[in-house]
Design an enzyme around this catalytic site. Structure first.
Site, PDB file in Angstrom:
ATOM      1  N   ARG A   1       3.848  -5.206  -4.161  1.00 53.83           N
ATOM      2  CA  ARG A   1       4.963  -4.577  -3.439  1.00 53.83           C
ATOM      3  C   ARG A   1       5.808  -5.620  -2.719  1.00 53.83           C
ATOM      4  O   ARG A   1       6.968  -5.397  -2.435  1.00 53.83           O
ATOM      5  CB  ARG A   1       4.378  -3.586  -2.416  1.00 53.83           C
ATOM      6  CG  ARG A   1       5.026  -2.250  -2.420  1.00 53.83           C
ATOM      7  CD  ARG A   1       4.152  -1.200  -1.796  1.00 53.83           C
ATOM      8  NE  ARG A   1       4.063  -1.336  -0.354  1.00 53.83           N
ATOM      9  CZ  ARG A   1       3.601  -0.368   0.445  1.00 53.83           C
ATOM     10  NH1 ARG A   1       3.196   0.785  -0.082  1.00 53.83           N
ATOM     11  NH2 ARG A   1       3.525  -0.529   1.729  1.00 53.83           N
TER      12      ARG A   1
ATOM     13  N   LYS B   1      -0.789 -14.622   2.182  1.00 57.77           N
ATOM     14  CA  LYS B   1      -2.101 -14.661   2.829  1.00 57.77           C
ATOM     15  C   LYS B   1      -2.739 -13.281   2.689  1.00 57.77           C
ATOM     16  O   LYS B   1      -2.417 -12.358   3.414  1.00 57.77           O
ATOM     17  CB  LYS B   1      -1.988 -15.019   4.316  1.00 57.77           C
ATOM     18  CG  LYS B   1      -3.348 -15.359   4.905  1.00 57.77           C
ATOM     19  CD  LYS B   1      -3.547 -14.867   6.312  1.00 57.77           C
ATOM     20  CE  LYS B   1      -3.913 -13.432   6.454  1.00 57.77           C
ATOM     21  NZ  LYS B   1      -5.182 -12.966   5.869  1.00 57.77           N
ATOM     22  N   PRO B   2      -3.626 -13.119   1.698  1.00 57.64           N
ATOM     23  CA  PRO B   2      -4.267 -11.810   1.524  1.00 57.64           C
ATOM     24  C   PRO B   2      -5.322 -11.588   2.607  1.00 57.64           C
ATOM     25  O   PRO B   2      -5.722 -12.534   3.289  1.00 57.64           O
ATOM     26  CB  PRO B   2      -4.929 -11.915   0.153  1.00 57.64           C
ATOM     27  CG  PRO B   2      -5.017 -13.359  -0.161  1.00 57.64           C
ATOM     28  CD  PRO B   2      -4.087 -14.123   0.732  1.00 57.64           C
TER      29      PRO B   2
ATOM     30  N   GLY C   1      -0.052  -4.101   7.799  1.00 60.26           N
ATOM     31  CA  GLY C   1      -1.312  -4.074   8.531  1.00 60.26           C
ATOM     32  C   GLY C   1      -1.165  -3.226   9.774  1.00 60.26           C
ATOM     33  O   GLY C   1      -0.295  -2.353   9.844  1.00 60.26           O
TER      34      GLY C   1
ATOM     35  N   GLU D   1       5.239  -3.179   7.708  1.00 61.08           N
ATOM     36  CA  GLU D   1       4.668  -1.918   7.230  1.00 61.08           C
ATOM     37  C   GLU D   1       3.405  -1.709   8.037  1.00 61.08           C
ATOM     38  O   GLU D   1       2.379  -2.325   7.755  1.00 61.08           O
ATOM     39  CB  GLU D   1       4.347  -2.006   5.730  1.00 61.08           C
ATOM     40  CG  GLU D   1       5.555  -2.237   4.831  1.00 61.08           C
ATOM     41  CD  GLU D   1       6.405  -0.993   4.651  1.00 61.08           C
ATOM     42  OE1 GLU D   1       5.969   0.107   5.036  1.00 61.08           O
ATOM     43  OE2 GLU D   1       7.525  -1.126   4.128  1.00 61.08           O
ATOM     44  N   LEU D   2       3.480  -0.863   9.065  1.00 57.79           N
ATOM     45  CA  LEU D   2       2.398  -0.808  10.049  1.00 57.79           C
ATOM     46  C   LEU D   2       1.600   0.493   9.958  1.00 57.79           C
ATOM     47  O   LEU D   2       1.623   1.171   8.942  1.00 57.79           O
ATOM     48  CB  LEU D   2       3.001  -1.024  11.438  1.00 57.79           C
ATOM     49  CG  LEU D   2       3.882  -2.291  11.552  1.00 57.79           C
ATOM     50  CD1 LEU D   2       4.483  -2.433  12.937  1.00 57.79           C
ATOM     51  CD2 LEU D   2       3.100  -3.545  11.175  1.00 57.79           C
TER      52      LEU D   2
ATOM     53  N   ARG E   1      -7.895   9.963  -0.495  1.00 54.22           N
ATOM     54  CA  ARG E   1      -7.534   8.787  -1.276  1.00 54.22           C
ATOM     55  C   ARG E   1      -7.999   7.568  -0.484  1.00 54.22           C
ATOM     56  O   ARG E   1      -7.755   7.477   0.719  1.00 54.22           O
ATOM     57  CB  ARG E   1      -6.013   8.788  -1.437  1.00 54.22           C
ATOM     58  CG  ARG E   1      -5.470   7.741  -2.326  1.00 54.22           C
ATOM     59  CD  ARG E   1      -4.082   8.176  -2.789  1.00 54.22           C
ATOM     60  NE  ARG E   1      -3.391   7.061  -3.398  1.00 54.22           N
ATOM     61  CZ  ARG E   1      -2.346   6.452  -2.828  1.00 54.22           C
ATOM     62  NH1 ARG E   1      -1.876   6.871  -1.675  1.00 54.22           N
ATOM     63  NH2 ARG E   1      -1.772   5.458  -3.429  1.00 54.22           N
TER      64      ARG E   1
ATOM     65  N   CYS F   1      -2.553   4.005   5.080  1.00 55.34           N
ATOM     66  CA  CYS F   1      -1.606   4.223   6.183  1.00 55.34           C
ATOM     67  C   CYS F   1      -0.923   5.578   6.030  1.00 55.34           C
ATOM     68  O   CYS F   1      -0.430   6.136   6.989  1.00 55.34           O
ATOM     69  CB  CYS F   1      -0.580   3.106   6.205  1.00 55.34           C
ATOM     70  SG  CYS F   1       0.157   2.858   4.589  1.00 55.34           S
TER      71      CYS F   1
END
Ligand code: NAD
Length: 487
Positions: A170, A185-186, A239, A261-262, A289, A295
């Site tokens: 994404r 950074k995964p 996160g 994207e929180l 799911r 989120c």
């Protein structure tokens, strides 16, 4: 080959170093982190534990690659993405197995994530040649006003553990489309899928230095110096809201472009005219799911008082029949939670619910033995109960009630979060009224899954800034330059 040897073979083929300037190498300090299988607690494999020196090297490579990468033709970038899409689909089974092994979700869901994650590669390969500008005349007729688009530049990407492939594609796909270079950074909990994906992107033709990857167990210490480096131009983060706020504040120093994207706290509204079968299925989809670790997961079921008993009965019966077990085993519908902390959180929230007078209708316990399993649980509690103010991130479905549209909207909007929401009703004018009044970035109507690569994913309020996917997604990686031309 047996299933075990196939698994060993795949794990042995995953690069486990840091990727800098097209080369896989050990972390500068030589440290390693173990990646656990949450269904067993066993270490699958060790990966590099990078630090600030590795991050700096990754940004050096990204900054060096940026000018030549920005100058590539849109078609050539599109073709890299399209080849990567084809390759992810060709290798779908092994990628699904890897996601399931490091993250825990059942194989069928992991296969769904592979399709969903791959779609960002295809969607943005199709968007790449469509990057365009505008032409207009000044109102006075004295000059031509042109706008053109340019890549924002080197971007730091930080992703969470819950969708190990999709959270990477994404971000990476629109950045490739726009011509930005990257340091990814995964999550340290699920880095393997991102490492495999980065390798696959190299094979698809991504030039060295365009995508750099650093795995680390000290995310804050390792990434903070990058945010102060003027060569970095953007941070995109998925996160928790708490970490997002820290990063937003740090990003202000260099006035970075930011996409956040929180967290979410999705309400799922069931009106008295809803088709209850559809609503129960939607609630199951939206709640279970990823074992509730999304989120977009329904955090609060808010049901009209006239149908709440029937809805709760049907939902409890459906939840009780779900098959819980290791995600990689056949027939499993609910996998483990990510770690012991997640199980402890589910227990704490349920204790809170019960001490506030909540009634557990089904489930309610962690499962004994290896792995981090928790029973699918339904609890009746007021719609504004204390414990539902927090993101549950587990398989607990609270059911509360409302008496009319206004109360439903008031309860739904009474959260600092505004990511996903869901509405179940067969009355079109009610749906339109409710949709317009919900303070959320996304609304699912009569469906419990709304994510789609062609749609703008994102939130309002403390759920974040910016959108991923859709025609909006590429704009996050493009700057607009205005050029005024004398007549
Ligand atoms: P998290 O915030 O703990 O970690 C996310 C990432 O940030 C990880 O890679 C982690 O290593 C890194 N990180 C942690 N502290 C950091 C710091 N100080 N500086 C830099 N990086 C740091 O979140 P998580 O537990 O991995 O994921 C769950 C959260 O993510 C939930 O709140 C969920 O709602 C949210 N989420 C949001 C979306 C969305 O699209 N809005 C999607 C998935 C998950």
């Amino acid at each position: 080959m047996t299933a075990d040897t196939r698994a060993d073979d795949l794990l042995s083929r995953i690069p486990t170093g840091v990727l800098v300037g097209g080369e896989w190498r050990d972390a500068a300090a030589g440290a390693r982190i173990g990646v656990e299988d949450p269904a067993t607690g066993k270490v699958l494999v060790e990966v590099a534990d990078g630090d600030a020196a590795d991050m700096a090297a990754a940004l050096d490579a990204a900054a060096a690659a940026q000018p030549a990468w920005a100058a590539t033709s849109p078609r050539s970038r599109a073709e890299i993405l399209r080849r990567a899409f084809d390759e992810v689909i060709r290798r779908a089974d092994e990628i699904a197995w890897l996601i399931s092994s490091e993250m825990g979700k059942p194989l069928t869901e992991a296969a769904g994530e592979v399709r969903y994650g791959a779609e960002f590669l295809r969607w943005f390969s199709e968007e790449t040649p469509r990057i365009s500008g505008t032409w207009r005349r000044s109102p006075e007729g004295t000059s031509r006003l042109l706008t053109m688009k340019a890549p924002v530049g080197p971007t730091l990407m930080i992703t969470p553990w819950n969708f190990p492939l999709a959270m990477a594609t994404r971000k990476v796909a629109p950045a490739v489309a726009a011509g930005c270079t990257m340091v990814l950074k995964p999550s340290e909990l699920t880095p393997l899928t991102s490492l495999l994906f980065a390798d696959l992107m190299q094979d698809a033709g991504l030039p060295p230095g365009v995508l750099n990857v650093v795995t680390t167990s000290r995310a804050g210490d390792a990434t903070m110096p990058l945010l102060r480096d003027p060569r970095l131009r953007k941070i995109t983060f998925t996160g928790s809201t708490a970490v997002g706020k820290v990063l937003l504040s740090a990003a202000s120093e260099q006035v970075l472009r930011t996409s956040m994207e929180l967290g979410g706290n999705a309400p799922l509204l069931v009106f008295e005219d809803a088709d209850l079968d559809t609503a129960v299925q939607g609630a199951l989809d939206a709640k279970m799911r990823n074992v509730g670790q999304a989120c977009t997961a329904a955090n609060r079921m808010l049901v009209h008082e006239s149908v709440a008993d029937e809805f709760s009965r049907r939902l409890s019966s459906a939840m009780a029949s779900l098959v819980v077990g290791p995600g990689t085993a056949a027939g499993i519908q609910v996998g483990p939670l990510i770690d012991a902390r997640a199980v402890a959180k589910a227990e704490r929230l349920l204790d809170h619910a019960v001490s506030d007078g909540g009634e557990v209708l089904t489930g309610g316990h962690a499962l004994p033995g290896d792995g981090h399993f928790f029973e699918p649980t339904v609890v009746r509690a007021p719609g504004d109960a204390g414990f539902v103010q927090e993101e549950i991130f587990g398989p607990i479905a609270p059911v509360g009630t409302f008496t009319d549209n206004d109360e439903a909207i008031r309860l739904a909007n009474s959260s600092p979060y505004g990511l996903a929401s869901y509405v179940f009703s067969r009355d079109l004018s009610r749906v339109l009224d409710v949709v317009e009044r919900l303070e959320f970035g996304m609304v699912g109507v009569n469906q419990g899954v709304i994510s789609n690569a062609a749609a703008p994913f994102g939130g309002v309020k403390q759920s974040g800034l910016g959108r991923e996917g859709g025609v909006e997604g590429i704009e996050e990686y493009l700057d607009t330059k205005y050029v005024g031309i004398a007549p």
